[in-house]
Design an enzyme around this catalytic site. Structure first.
Site, short mmCIF file in Angstrom:
data_model
loop_
_atom_site.label_atom_id
_atom_site.label_comp_id
_atom_site.label_asym_id
_atom_site.label_seq_id
_atom_site.Cartn_x
_atom_site.Cartn_y
_atom_site.Cartn_z
N TYR A 1 -2.01 -0.93 10.81
CA TYR A 1 -2.28 -1.50 9.47
C TYR A 1 -1.12 -1.14 8.52
O TYR A 1 -0.55 -2.01 7.87
CB TYR A 1 -3.61 -0.97 8.91
N LYS B 1 2.09 -3.53 6.43
CA LYS B 1 2.54 -3.48 5.03
C LYS B 1 4.04 -3.15 4.99
O LYS B 1 4.81 -3.71 4.23
CB LYS B 1 1.75 -2.45 4.23
N SER C 1 0.83 -1.20 0.00
CA SER C 1 0.00 0.00 0.00
C SER C 1 0.87 1.25 0.00
O SER C 1 1.98 1.25 0.52
CB SER C 1 -0.90 -0.02 1.25
C1 WQD Z 1 -9.77 9.03 1.78
C2 WQD Z 1 -10.04 10.49 2.11
C3 WQD Z 1 -10.45 10.89 4.44
C4 WQD Z 1 -14.26 8.84 4.75
C5 WQD Z 1 -7.08 3.88 3.24
C6 WQD Z 1 -5.90 3.04 3.63
C7 WQD Z 1 -5.11 2.69 2.40
C8 WQD Z 1 -6.02 2.01 1.42
C9 WQD Z 1 -7.22 2.90 1.08
C10 WQD Z 1 -5.85 -0.40 1.49
C11 WQD Z 1 -9.35 10.91 3.41
C12 WQD Z 1 -11.68 11.25 3.60
C13 WQD Z 1 -13.08 9.35 4.25
C14 WQD Z 1 -15.28 9.74 5.19
C15 WQD Z 1 -13.90 11.58 4.56
N1 WQD Z 1 -6.43 0.74 1.92
N2 WQD Z 1 -12.92 10.69 4.16
N3 WQD Z 1 -15.06 11.09 5.07
O1 WQD Z 1 -7.42 6.72 4.41
O2 WQD Z 1 -6.70 7.43 2.04
O3 WQD Z 1 -6.60 5.07 2.68
O4 WQD Z 1 -7.87 3.20 2.31
O5 WQD Z 1 -4.99 -0.56 0.69
O6 WQD Z 1 -4.05 1.85 2.76
O7 WQD Z 1 -5.08 3.79 4.49
O8 WQD Z 1 -8.81 6.12 2.36
O9 WQD Z 1 -11.17 6.34 1.77
O10 WQD Z 1 -10.54 6.20 4.24
O11 WQD Z 1 -10.05 8.27 2.96
O12 WQD Z 1 -13.71 12.82 4.46
O13 WQD Z 1 -16.37 9.34 5.67
O14 WQD Z 1 -11.44 10.65 2.34
O15 WQD Z 1 -10.27 11.86 5.46
O16 WQD Z 1 -8.91 12.25 3.26
P1 WQD Z 1 -7.35 6.44 2.95
P2 WQD Z 1 -10.22 6.67 2.87
#
Ligand code: WQD
Length: 341
Positions: free
Chosen positions: A152, A156, A126
């Site tokens: 998590y 990785k 990741s």
């Molecule tokens: C994306 C953006 C949140 C939810 C994670 C893992 C990564 C990968 C993908 C596996 C951020 C914002 C989110 C919400 C929001 N997983 N958000 N409101 O954290 O970039 O990555 O998932 O491979 O390893 O770390 O993804 O979709 O959670 O967040 O504003 O209800 O959306 O703050 O900026 P993230 P995410």
């Protein structure tokens, strides 16, 4: 070709889409999944897409003896190792669950590869291994890894270290760490897709669940970041593009005449902010989304997206689908899921 490829976690989100991509290229995927984070709905969807029931073994990759029986039953051409817990927030609350499952599962794969002389491994890594990019928000594979923000992410980071040490001791193996950015979307048939058990933590499933009424309101975690519109920026990649990258990776490894260890970014090379993704969703689906601006989420990286040139040079792979495609496919999957329940 009838070459068997072991797909651990193959009933999961990325795993199931990779099963489709493998069959399209003539491989025979062998799904190993203990279904702790997947449902039978995925298998029904896969059968409808493929036109046949894929091979499935309900086994926990942490159970070495049971996994040994699987390796005895097939002569695997390669392994794509997805099976792991992946919820960032949950990993902070339950770190031992993450270290135990994610690391033991990988160690079992590597030791069985050695025992059964299975040469090729693709590891589901990741972009989390980069942590918060220092200077450039666009990261390439030489960007120094920094300490991840969550257990998590550490599984990785440590996973890649274990693979590197294994390669040093056994340089005849062909190993590839695929560093995903943010997988989104669903198969265009809407028969498989992201299936978050419980409240989604990832952005796009939360958007589609809000639009369909499963969630009341989306909270944007902060709009006061130093980005073009104040919200965080990510590299959202269509899950089918990501799935096809795994097949290219297996093909690359199969063609090697000697051992290798490579890390490859799998992203679009473009950044999209949270507010921009909401805007794309509303335009593509003609739905107006109920959202509010809330406080920042602990551990969030402000901005990161891939320099994806190595994936093109090494794997002759690049993304073919747009963020609009991903949003439309994710919405169609949400609509279809609503029919299934
Ligand atoms: C994306 C953006 C949140 C939810 C994670 C893992 C990564 C990968 C993908 C596996 C951020 C914002 C989110 C919400 C929001 N997983 N958000 N409101 O954290 O970039 O990555 O998932 O491979 O390893 O770390 O993804 O979709 O959670 O967040 O504003 O209800 O959306 O703050 O900026 P993230 P995410």
């Amino acid at each position: 070709m009838n070459q068997h490829v072991l797909v651990t976690g193959g009933a999961g989100y990325i795993g199931s889409h990779t099963v489709v991509a493998l069959v399209e290229k003539g491989y025979t995927p062998v799904i190993v999944d203990d279904f702790r984070n997947a449902t039978e709905i995925v298998l029904n969807g896969l059968s409808e897409i493929l036109g046949f029931q894929p091979i499935v073994h309900r086994v926990d990759v942490c159970k070495l003896e049971e996994m040994r029986e699987i390796f005895q039953a097939y002569s695997f051409h390669g392994i794509i190792h997805f099976a792991a817990h992946k919820a960032v927030g949950e990993s902070v609350e339950k770190p031992l669950k993450y270290y135990q499952n994610n690391l033991i599962g990988l160690i079992n794969m590597l030791s069985l590869m050695e025992e059964f002389k299975v040469k090729n491994l693709v590891f589901s890594s990741s972009c989390t291994v980069y942590g918060e990019p220092k200077e450039k928000k666009e990261v390439d594979e030489e960007t120094p890894k920094s300490l991840p923000e969550s257990p998590y992410g550490f599984t990785k980071w440590i996973g890649e270290q274990i693979i590197q040490d294994f390669f040093k001791s056994s340089p005849e193996f062909c190993l590839m760490n695929l560093r995903y950015f943010n997988p989104v979307g669903a198969h265009p048939s809407a028969k498989i897709g992201e299936f978050p058990l419980g409240k989604p933590s990832n952005l796009l499933p939360f958007i589609t669940q809000t639009a369909i009424g499963k969630q009341d309101c989306l909270t944007v975690f902060g709009n006061d970041y130093p980005t073009r519109d104040g919200s965080c920026v990510r590299d959202y990649i269509h899950v089918m593009d990501l799935a096809e990258a795994h097949v290219q990776a297996i093909q690359f490894l199969s063609n090697q005449t000697q051992g290798c260890l490579e890390a490859v970014n799998v992203g679009t090379g473009k950044g999209t902010s949270v507010l921009e993704l909401i805007n794309v969703f509303e335009k593509e689906t003609n739905q107006s989304l109920n959202y509010q601006i809330g406080p920042r989420r602990a551990g969030d990286v402000v901005e990161i997206y891939a320099n994806a040139s190595k994936s093109f040079q090494l794997l002759q792979w690049t993304t073919k689908r747009s963020i609009e495609d991903a949003v439309r496919d994710a919405w169609n999957w949400e609509l279809n899921l609503n029919q299934l329940k």
